[in-house]
Design an enzyme around this catalytic site. Structure first.
Site, short mmCIF file in Angstrom:
data_model
loop_
_atom_site.label_atom_id
_atom_site.label_comp_id
_atom_site.label_asym_id
_atom_site.label_seq_id
_atom_site.Cartn_x
_atom_site.Cartn_y
_atom_site.Cartn_z
NE ARG A 113 16.33 67.60 161.96
CZ ARG A 113 17.59 67.76 162.34
NH1 ARG A 113 17.94 68.82 163.05
NH2 ARG A 113 18.51 66.88 162.01
CG ASP A 150 22.20 65.63 159.27
OD1 ASP A 150 21.24 65.97 159.99
OD2 ASP A 150 23.34 65.43 159.71
CG ASN A 191 15.29 60.09 158.52
OD1 ASN A 191 14.98 59.96 159.70
ND2 ASN A 191 15.06 61.21 157.87
CB ALA A 219 4.91 63.77 167.02
CE LYS A 227 12.22 58.02 160.42
NZ LYS A 227 12.74 58.56 161.69
CB CYS A 256 9.78 58.56 169.00
SG CYS A 256 9.32 60.04 169.95
#
Length: 423
Positions: free
Chosen positions: A276, A253, A251, A47, A190, A151
């Protein structure tokens, strides 16, 4: 004070350093429904981040070919040359999408031909509304529709969206069936491991997804309660992989090519998803592709480290893409009827504010680890418009080039330092 989850807060807690496994590597491709993702790498939906400008920027930064060591993020590339196999939109409210006018929908669902394959991610809790929005996504030409059940943001969870639905598996099943009946394009989900450690549902949820006809699932190996803290628990990705036959995307790290290969080795997942790391190190997908190709060719995995010149070109390119996108939108608006001129002026002012805001947001990530980067960030944060930001970037890196030329032994900041604050 209420806690909000923002990308800046998503720091790693004592990240584990993985060695490249002797044999495991990121798969060359994965097939989701009738869509081939090659290589098997996915840009996670984020987002406020993964708009069309950032998505295309990542595709360019990911440019790769086995016989080329190019680091040019400006260069034109095809999907076959990109180390990023699949890109995803920011998550979009199904309620908002189903209610808004067609012209506004286009702004939320904007993408370009060179973004294929592309997945649109939706969130919400009403099966009928989500099914309607999935049809809109399909009609807009997206290759895949994805449902967000991960989320952790309170404003999303409060509406029973995102990871809030993890406490209501029967409702998730109703949503799965409604969306699956509504569209023919591949449908994926997800999700997180569960609401908390006392409510782990990821294996059950993956089985339900497979039974309802979904084409793949992606697991962020943390609970909602974890937020982005602690270590991602890859063993749950392995458990999901053991439980279903549909492709499983891992998903959590992944900061380096070594991390990506280690996840594949430990979980046997079919693809890896990166979130990230991408804003801090836009080259991560290309580096994974380079590492894989060099490992196959020579037995030793290697990949390029970005130089200051690479970082300059990257920052300059991304900021210019933001400015150019605004110009395109304004040109389209100018062609509309005079009746919306006043409203258009308000929209233009908001777009300019948003673009400058993104420049300032990304400056903190893009300049992390660059010697003297603090001075550049200060200049950018004090700039009033996009052109002033670009001028500050050019002045800074022109000065850096002169310094580097006079100090040939100056040490480059490590990629680890560059990406230490993001994933």
């Amino acid at each position: 004070m209420k806690k909000r989850y923002t990308l800046e807060q998503k720091k790693w807690d004592s990240p584990i350093e993985h060695a490249m496994p002797a044999h495991a590597r990121v798969p060359a491709s994965v097939t989701i429904g009738n869509i081939t993702i090659a290589p098997a790498t996915v840009l996670a939906p984020m987002a406020g981040v993964t708009d069309t400008v950032f998505r295309r920027f990542i595709k360019n930064a990911s440019q790769f070919s086995a016989d080329s060591a190019t680091t040019d993020v400006d260069a034109t590339q095809t999907n076959q040359q990109s180390g990023c196999g699949l890109i995803m939109t920011e998550f979009t409210s199904a309620d908002g999408l189903s209610r808004m006018r067609e012209t506004k929908r286009k702004r939320y669902l904007t993408y370009y031909d060179d973004e294929h394959p592309i997945s649109a991610q939706l969130f919400g809790s009403n099966p009928e509304t989500l099914a309607d929005s999935a049809r809109i996504v399909q009609d807009a030409g997206f290759d895949i529709v994805d449902l967000n059940l991960g989320c952790p943001a309170k404003r999303v969870v409060a509406c029973n969206g995102g990871s809030g639905l993890l406490k209501d598996l029967p409702q998730i099943e109703r949503i799965f069936k409604a969306i699956r009946a509504a569209v023919t394009i591949p449908f994926t989900v997800k999700f997180r491991m569960g609401w908390n450690d006392n409510h782990i549902v990821c294996v059950e949820l993956a089985k339900m997804a497979e039974d309802c006809g979904l084409n793949a699932c992606a697991l962020h190996a943390r609970t909602r309660e974890d937020g982005y803290t602690g270590q991602a628990r890859w063993e749950y990705i392995a458990a999901v992989k053991d439980a279903v036959r549909i492709p499983v995307i891992g998903n959590g790290d992944i900061r380096t090519p070594e991390d990506a290969a280690a996840m594949v080795e430990k979980t046997r997942c079919d693809a890896v998803m990166i979130g990230r790391t991408a804003p801090a190190n836009p080259w991560i997908f290309r580096q994974i592709a380079q590492y894989t190709a060099s490992k196959e060719a020579t037995g030793v995995g290697t990949y390029d480290q970005p130089t200051n010149e690479d970082r300059y070109r990257m920052i300059r390119t991304y900021f210019q893409m933001l400015v150019d996108e605004i110009a395109l939108e304004e040109a389209a608006e100018a062609a509309r009827a005079e009746a919306i001129i006043a409203q258009g002026q308000i929209a233009r002012e908001k777009r300019h504010r948003d673009a400058v805001g993104k420049m300032k947001q990304f400056a903190a990530w893009f300049t992390h680890g660059v010697p003297g980067g603090g001075a550049l960030r200060k200049q950018i944060f004090e700039s009033k418009n996009g052109n002033a930001v670009i001028a500050a970037v050019e002045d800074f890196f022109e000065g850096r080039t002169k310094i580097d030329a006079s100090s040939p032994t100056a040490e480059e900041p490590s990629l680890e330092a560059l990406g230490a604050g993001c994933d």
